[in-house]
Motif scaffolding. Sequence first.
Motif, PDB file in Angstrom:
ATOM      1  N   LEU A   1       0.785  -1.233   0.000  1.00 24.31           N
ATOM      2  CA  LEU A   1       0.000   0.000   0.000  1.00 24.31           C
ATOM      3  C   LEU A   1       0.817   1.283   0.000  1.00 24.31           C
ATOM      4  CD1 LEU A   1      -2.833  -1.064   2.476  1.00 24.31           C
ATOM      5  CD2 LEU A   1      -3.004  -0.773   0.001  1.00 24.31           C
ATOM      6  N   LEU A   2       2.041   1.251   0.515  1.00 25.60           N
ATOM      7  CA  LEU A   2       2.838   2.479   0.547  1.00 25.60           C
ATOM      8  C   LEU A   2       3.607   2.656  -0.760  1.00 25.60           C
ATOM      9  CD1 LEU A   2       4.587   2.909   4.025  1.00 25.60           C
ATOM     10  CD2 LEU A   2       2.529   4.025   3.157  1.00 25.60           C
ATOM     11  N   PRO A   3       3.468   3.789  -1.417  1.00 27.03           N
ATOM     12  CA  PRO A   3       4.339   4.055  -2.570  1.00 27.03           C
ATOM     13  C   PRO A   3       5.764   4.287  -2.094  1.00 27.03           C
ATOM     14  CG  PRO A   3       3.051   5.996  -2.031  1.00 27.03           C
ATOM     15  CD  PRO A   3       2.545   4.901  -1.144  1.00 27.03           C
ATOM     16  N   ARG A   4       6.714   4.050  -2.971  1.00 29.25           N
ATOM     17  CA  ARG A   4       8.113   4.269  -2.602  1.00 29.25           C
ATOM     18  C   ARG A   4       8.415   5.759  -2.489  1.00 29.25           C
ATOM     19  NH1 ARG A   4      10.418  -0.227  -6.358  1.00 29.25           N
ATOM     20  NH2 ARG A   4      10.606  -1.991  -4.932  1.00 29.25           N
ATOM     21  N   ASP A   5       9.415   6.054  -1.645  1.00 38.10           N
ATOM     22  CA  ASP A   5       9.942   7.414  -1.490  1.00 38.10           C
ATOM     23  C   ASP A   5       8.864   8.415  -1.092  1.00 38.10           C
ATOM     24  OD1 ASP A   5      12.589   6.596  -2.307  1.00 38.10           O
ATOM     25  OD2 ASP A   5      11.835   6.535  -4.363  1.00 38.10           O
ATOM     26  N   ASP A   6       7.951   7.972  -0.248  1.00 39.39           N
ATOM     27  CA  ASP A   6       6.878   8.833   0.258  1.00 39.39           C
ATOM     28  C   ASP A   6       6.955   8.805   1.786  1.00 39.39           C
ATOM     29  OD1 ASP A   6       4.658  10.396   0.539  1.00 39.39           O
ATOM     30  OD2 ASP A   6       3.217   8.821   0.052  1.00 39.39           O
ATOM     31  N   PRO A   7       7.579   9.812   2.409  1.00 38.17           N
ATOM     32  CA  PRO A   7       7.802   9.765   3.858  1.00 38.17           C
ATOM     33  C   PRO A   7       6.509   9.722   4.658  1.00 38.17           C
ATOM     34  CG  PRO A   7       9.177  11.455   2.825  1.00 38.17           C
ATOM     35  CD  PRO A   7       8.190  10.997   1.787  1.00 38.17           C
TER      36      PRO A   7
ATOM     37  N   LEU B   1     -12.285  -2.223   4.007  1.00 36.26           N
ATOM     38  CA  LEU B   1     -11.779  -0.920   3.581  1.00 36.26           C
ATOM     39  C   LEU B   1     -10.386  -1.031   2.982  1.00 36.26           C
ATOM     40  CD1 LEU B   1     -13.004   1.311   6.555  1.00 36.26           C
ATOM     41  CD2 LEU B   1     -14.043   1.037   4.297  1.00 36.26           C
ATOM     42  N   ILE B   2      -9.543  -1.874   3.566  1.00 35.90           N
ATOM     43  CA  ILE B   2      -8.205  -2.094   3.012  1.00 35.90           C
ATOM     44  C   ILE B   2      -8.313  -2.790   1.662  1.00 35.90           C
ATOM     45  CG2 ILE B   2      -6.086  -3.447   3.319  1.00 35.90           C
ATOM     46  CD1 ILE B   2      -6.249  -2.719   6.299  1.00 35.90           C
ATOM     47  N   GLY B   3      -9.249  -3.730   1.553  1.00 30.09           N
ATOM     48  CA  GLY B   3      -9.444  -4.410   0.285  1.00 30.09           C
ATOM     49  C   GLY B   3      -9.768  -3.450  -0.847  1.00 30.09           C
ATOM     50  N   GLN B   4     -10.485  -2.360  -0.541  1.00 30.74           N
ATOM     51  CA  GLN B   4     -10.781  -1.346  -1.546  1.00 30.74           C
ATOM     52  C   GLN B   4      -9.505  -0.723  -2.098  1.00 30.74           C
ATOM     53  OE1 GLN B   4     -13.946  -0.066  -2.590  1.00 30.74           O
ATOM     54  NE2 GLN B   4     -14.871  -1.824  -1.577  1.00 30.74           N
ATOM     55  N   ARG B   5      -8.514  -0.582  -1.239  1.00 28.21           N
ATOM     56  CA  ARG B   5      -7.256   0.051  -1.637  1.00 28.21           C
ATOM     57  C   ARG B   5      -6.298  -0.924  -2.319  1.00 28.21           C
ATOM     58  NH1 ARG B   5     -10.379   3.297  -0.204  1.00 28.21           N
ATOM     59  NH2 ARG B   5     -10.271   3.537  -2.431  1.00 28.21           N
ATOM     60  N   LEU B   6      -6.504  -2.227  -2.117  1.00 27.24           N
ATOM     61  CA  LEU B   6      -5.612  -3.229  -2.705  1.00 27.24           C
ATOM     62  C   LEU B   6      -5.951  -3.533  -4.165  1.00 27.24           C
ATOM     63  CD1 LEU B   6      -5.338  -5.754   0.261  1.00 27.24           C
ATOM     64  CD2 LEU B   6      -3.490  -4.341  -0.666  1.00 27.24           C
ATOM     65  N   HIS B   7      -7.152  -3.185  -4.584  1.00 30.69           N
ATOM     66  CA  HIS B   7      -7.562  -3.361  -5.980  1.00 30.69           C
ATOM     67  C   HIS B   7      -7.328  -4.788  -6.469  1.00 30.69           C
ATOM     68  CE1 HIS B   7      -8.112   0.948  -6.127  1.00 30.69           C
ATOM     69  NE2 HIS B   7      -6.850   1.133  -5.773  1.00 30.69           N
TER      70      HIS B   7
END
Length: 248
Positions: free
Chosen positions: A112-118, A226-232
């Motif tokens: 879920l976390l994009p790289r290089d995003d503090p 809710l997490i499943g919505q973000r996992l696509h």
Amino acid sequence: MPAFSGSWAMSKRRAEHQAAYVLHTYAYKETSLIVEAFARNFGRVALLARGARRPRSAMRGVLLSFHPLRLGWSSSAELGNLIAAEWSGALMPLGGRALMCGFYLNELLLRLLPRDDPHEALFEVYADSLRQLSEGVAQASVLRSFEKRLLSELGYAPLLEREAVSGAPIEPSRRYVYEPDRGPMPLMNSSSQDMSVSGQTLLDLAADEFGRQETRDEARMLLRSLIGQRLHGQVLHTRAVLRELSDL
């Protein structure tokens, strides 16, 4: 204090003594590793640890998950070069179901976390979650609290204390249908049970109170949806293992 070289643009190319955790490693060529790490000031980063699999490598026994580290690296592209790794304190080793919970937290960050995003606040929540797991704190409450904070950090904070449309306070004795893109709506038809949760569960989740079994069960269902919505459509492998262990 972490040391940086030059401006922010330069600091993206070189970091020193960065507080970090290893999320995952995998072999690269004959003797090296690719390290997916979570750093306080840089977020998720991918690093090449050259020669880390050699028997005499100083990094061989250091690049382990669930242990606080200090990392140094240089980078001019998406994949940086790891140049230093050392211990930074210690935690009681995770074992059994607590170990699987740790892997679950790591998989959530990786997916879920994009790289290089503090995400400095999330880094502290992650570190505290590992500490709680190592100290035997109730695993379900640790996971739910982390899931809720992760959604908030990604910009999808669940609405828990007020109704989605009217803004009326949530009533503990009522039941609500949680619409993922809006929030809780009063349950008008008792035959419709999709994403149905009690008002008390919503308020407990807002306060990180997980003493009630109903709250634990419904909060797990709600947050996973809710997490499943973000996992696509991505599948969390550790979740399947946890479900087999005790459906945490």
